[in-house]
Design an enzyme around this catalytic site. Structure first.
Site, mmCIF file in Angstrom:
data_model
loop_
_atom_site.group_PDB
_atom_site.id
_atom_site.type_symbol
_atom_site.label_atom_id
_atom_site.label_comp_id
_atom_site.label_asym_id
_atom_site.label_seq_id
_atom_site.Cartn_x
_atom_site.Cartn_y
_atom_site.Cartn_z
ATOM 1 N N GLY A 9 -33.410 98.813 -54.935
ATOM 2 C CA GLY A 9 -32.304 99.206 -55.826
ATOM 3 C C GLY A 9 -31.205 99.894 -55.020
ATOM 4 N N GLY A 12 -27.075 100.405 -56.049
ATOM 5 C CA GLY A 12 -26.602 101.209 -57.174
ATOM 6 C C GLY A 12 -25.851 102.447 -56.722
ATOM 7 N N GLN A 13 -25.587 103.322 -57.694
ATOM 8 C CA GLN A 13 -24.768 104.520 -57.430
ATOM 9 C C GLN A 13 -25.407 105.403 -56.355
ATOM 10 O OE1 GLN A 13 -24.508 107.472 -60.521
ATOM 11 N NE2 GLN A 13 -22.608 108.334 -59.723
ATOM 12 N N ILE A 36 -31.568 93.284 -56.521
ATOM 13 C CA ILE A 36 -31.492 91.939 -57.091
ATOM 14 C C ILE A 36 -30.072 91.383 -57.007
ATOM 15 C CG2 ILE A 36 -33.487 91.879 -58.651
ATOM 16 C CD1 ILE A 36 -31.614 92.930 -60.861
ATOM 17 N N ARG A 37 -29.134 92.229 -56.578
ATOM 18 C CA ARG A 37 -27.743 91.767 -56.420
ATOM 19 C C ARG A 37 -27.212 92.317 -55.104
ATOM 20 N NH1 ARG A 37 -23.939 96.331 -58.250
ATOM 21 N NH2 ARG A 37 -25.375 98.000 -58.756
ATOM 22 N N ASP A 53 -36.895 91.817 -56.164
ATOM 23 C CA ASP A 53 -37.071 92.284 -57.545
ATOM 24 C C ASP A 53 -38.162 93.363 -57.534
ATOM 25 O OD1 ASP A 53 -37.740 92.707 -60.186
ATOM 26 O OD2 ASP A 53 -37.713 90.576 -60.721
ATOM 27 N N TYR A 143 -35.624 106.030 -71.896
ATOM 28 C CA TYR A 143 -35.482 106.396 -70.481
ATOM 29 C C TYR A 143 -36.252 107.682 -70.182
ATOM 30 C CZ TYR A 143 -32.796 107.896 -66.300
ATOM 31 O OH TYR A 143 -32.394 108.313 -65.064
ATOM 32 N N LYS A 147 -39.439 108.302 -67.700
ATOM 33 C CA LYS A 147 -39.423 109.236 -66.565
ATOM 34 C C LYS A 147 -40.549 110.266 -66.688
ATOM 35 C CE LYS A 147 -35.864 107.724 -64.170
ATOM 36 N NZ LYS A 147 -36.078 107.071 -62.868
#
Ligand SMILES: NC(=O)c1ccc[n+]([C@@H]2O[C@H](COP(=O)([O-])OP(=O)(O)OC[C@H]3O[C@@H](n4cnc5c(N)ncnc54)[C@H](O)[C@@H]3O)[C@@H](O)[C@H]2O)c1
Length: 313
Positions: A9, A12-13, A36-37, A53, A143, A147
């Site tokens: 991941g 991301g940010q 994944i991107r 993934d 979410y 967590k």
């Protein structure tokens, strides 16, 4: 021997800045980014990248074996606002990805693991101010439930199988290098973009909604510092509270007005308001201070100045 790291991941940010910081520290070729991107130009061009993934155990295992990975940072997740729209997809991604890396560590295929938790583990029955490390936790979002459950499993894998897993309950994170990924605190990033572009911003949280926040540089420093701490010093294997700063949209607007006097703000709370209302306003992070000497550096005005300078560049 250099530490070999895999970030899952990474585009991301947080992953973007974490990857760049770890590459700076350990050498570009020793930090493998995956997602994944594809990510930003600086991330893609500065070191190895793999399409991966986080829900695919075999895919992760292959990359861990291929690059002889020591440490994994799992940054892939579905964030709070998006997971309310797609509850089962959020739950499945957040839990399956965590079990994949916990099981890799349990089988001794990696030696250390970082997994982020969030202030979303807390709920309306949690003390709202200076929320303690150990307290009532009854999260009301998909979410937050994922967590909180993740924290329990991290502690369980540590106690039962000796897994060296480390975690931080990040507050809302503010950065200019990458856009946020669908959280309830995203307003505190959007506001800077709109202040520079339009000179005004409509906040999706009400003016007096105080939430714990942190500038990204502090969060990255905290993450790396926790990962570098001697295992014996760590008393928390669920997830550490991390404080930083706490402010409302109104206070953030006032800090922007010091730099851009003509900036205006109005308020149109949406479905994210009840999520924010269920979270703490400020966090007690004394355990992190004690165990790994944590101290944040950015206050609201220093953050505003850095954000505006960074976005102008
Ligand atoms: N940003 C915050 O303010 C904040 C606050 C608290 C906790 N966190 C936690 O920190 C972690 C990273 O958050 P972020 O803000 O960088 O999120 P983000 O949404 O910006 O980035 C997540 C990345 O994961 C990738 N991803 C999604 N599904 C994937 C999959 N199946 N396999 C591989 N990659 C996949 C996405 O493409 C994206 O690049 C998450 O666990 C999040 O819950 C973030």
């Amino acid at each position: 021997m250099a530490i070999k790291t895999l970030i899952i991941g990474a585009c991301g940010q947080i992953g973007t800045e974490l990857t760049l910081a770890l590459r700076e520290k350990h050498g570009n070729e020793n930090v493998i980014a995956s997602d994944i991107r594809e990510g930003s130009e600086s991330l893609m061009s500065s070191g190895p990248f793999e399409t991966l993934d986080a829900t695919n155990y075999k895919g992760i295992e292959d990359i861990v074996m291929h690059y002889e990975i020591d440490e994994v940072y799992l940054m892939a997740a579905m964030l709070s606002a998006t997971a309310e729209k797609f509850p089962m997809r959020g739950w499945n991604l957040n839990m399956d990805s965590l079990f994949n890396v916990l099981n890799l560590a349990k089988d001794k295929k990696i030696s250390k693991l970082f997994w982020p938790s969030s202030i979303a583990v807390f709920g309306p029955s949690t003390p709202k101010f200076d929320t303690p490390q150990t307290t009532v936790m009854e999260p009301t979002t998909v979410y937050g439930i994922s967590k909180q459950t993740g924290e329990r499993w991290c502690e369980y894998y540590h106690n039962k199988y000796g897994v060296d897993v480390r975690s931080i309950r990040y507050p809302g994170l503010i950065s200019y290098k990458t856009l946020p990924g669908g959280g309830t605190t995203d307003y505190a990033v959007e506001i800077y973009h709109e202040a520079l572009k339009e000179g005004k911003y409509t906040s999706f949280l009400s003016e007096d909604t105080a939430l714990p926040m942190m500038f990204m540089d502090d969060a990255i420093r905290a993450t790396i510092s926790l990962m570098e701490t001697e295992a014996d010093n760590l008393s928390i294997r669920s997830s550490y509270n991390l404080g930083g700063i706490s402010f409302t949209p109104k206070e953030l607007a006032a800090s922007i007005q010091k730099e851009i006097p003509e900036f205006t703000i109005d308020y149109a709370p949406d479905f994210r308001q009840p999520i924010a209302d269920s979270w703490p306003s400020s966090i007690d992070d004394s355990q992190a201070q004690k165990d790994w000497n944590w101290k944040h550096e950015y206050d609201i005005n220093k953050m505003t100045k850095t954000m505006l300078d960074g976005l102008r560049d």
